[in-house]
Design an enzyme around this catalytic site. Sequence first.
Site, PDB file in Angstrom:
ATOM      1  N   GLU A  40       0.850  -1.194   0.000  1.00  0.00           N
ATOM      2  CA  GLU A  40       0.000   0.000   0.000  1.00  0.00           C
ATOM      3  C   GLU A  40       0.886   1.245   0.000  1.00  0.00           C
ATOM      4  O   GLU A  40       1.786   1.374   0.833  1.00  0.00           O
ATOM      5  CB  GLU A  40      -0.881   0.042   1.261  1.00  0.00           C
ATOM      6  CG  GLU A  40      -1.977  -1.005   1.312  1.00  0.00           C
ATOM      7  CD  GLU A  40      -3.248  -0.571   0.596  1.00  0.00           C
ATOM      8  OE1 GLU A  40      -3.287   0.554   0.041  1.00  0.00           O
ATOM      9  OE2 GLU A  40      -4.204  -1.365   0.581  1.00  0.00           O
ATOM     10  N   HIS A  66      -3.652  -3.030  -8.467  1.00  0.00           N
ATOM     11  CA  HIS A  66      -4.931  -3.598  -8.046  1.00  0.00           C
ATOM     12  C   HIS A  66      -5.927  -3.527  -9.210  1.00  0.00           C
ATOM     13  O   HIS A  66      -6.717  -4.437  -9.443  1.00  0.00           O
ATOM     14  CB  HIS A  66      -5.453  -2.804  -6.833  1.00  0.00           C
ATOM     15  CG  HIS A  66      -6.404  -3.552  -5.977  1.00  0.00           C
ATOM     16  ND1 HIS A  66      -6.999  -2.991  -4.867  1.00  0.00           N
ATOM     17  CD2 HIS A  66      -6.889  -4.830  -6.062  1.00  0.00           C
ATOM     18  CE1 HIS A  66      -7.805  -3.895  -4.318  1.00  0.00           C
ATOM     19  NE2 HIS A  66      -7.758  -4.999  -5.013  1.00  0.00           N
ATOM     20  N   ASP A 101      -6.828   1.664  -8.224  1.00  0.00           N
ATOM     21  CA  ASP A 101      -5.507   1.969  -7.680  1.00  0.00           C
ATOM     22  C   ASP A 101      -4.439   1.030  -8.255  1.00  0.00           C
ATOM     23  O   ASP A 101      -4.767  -0.094  -8.628  1.00  0.00           O
ATOM     24  CB  ASP A 101      -5.537   1.915  -6.133  1.00  0.00           C
ATOM     25  CG  ASP A 101      -5.943   0.558  -5.574  1.00  0.00           C
ATOM     26  OD1 ASP A 101      -6.918  -0.021  -6.080  1.00  0.00           O
ATOM     27  OD2 ASP A 101      -5.267   0.078  -4.650  1.00  0.00           O
TER      28      ASP A 101
HETATM   29 ZN   LIG Z   1      -6.103  -1.584  -3.672  1.00  0.00          ZN
END
Ligand SMILES: [Zn+2]
Length: 205
Positions: free
Chosen positions: A69, A107, A117
């Site tokens: 992330e 993603h 994203d």
């Molecule tokens: Zn994601």
Amino acid sequence: MVLHYTAMNSARRACDWLCNPESQVSAHYLIGRGGRITQMVDEAQRAWHAGAGRWGAVDDVNSRSIGVELSNSGAEPFPAIQIDALEQLLGGILHRWQIAPARVIGHSCMAPGRKIDPGPRFDWQRLARQGLAVWPLPADPAPPAVFRALAARAGFTAPVDDATLLSAIRLRFAPWRNGPLGPPDMAILADIAARFPVDVPGPAA
Ligand SMILES: [Zn+2]
């Protein structure tokens, strides 16, 4: 490898969220805007970052991937120092787990229509220059009739309609493009499918 952005304004808040059992999401790593890397899940363990989707022959991507992330709201550029940290992290992970650059995805690549994203501002070309992702070279466009076949060969196997699939492919390779499928899209796919086929059995030796 699946790359994400947090869609939050601070890594601190993202960290709280990813560590909260109620969120039912997690990731192996979180990288702050200043380049600070926080490991949240062991690389050999499963995190809950990917959800439903597909990449190549893999339909349970979540159980077979490492998720990173990036702290980013989705509406701001990624600071260079953050991407420096990502590159260093990816270099180690790809080496440790023998992951090919073609398996470093967003993603949005595995969950077209559901996720966008790490988004249009993410610099995939920069990662590709370091051998940490793939990026197309100029090529002759393939005919539009083989759009689905080439997309699948490039790894984009999620069961979505053509328009949704095209959006995901553009988000990855040409986020500035819009309008109907055209020769520039088919040139990208022709090159990526030829040089970086995903889960396609090779010719018998
Ligand atoms: Zn994601």
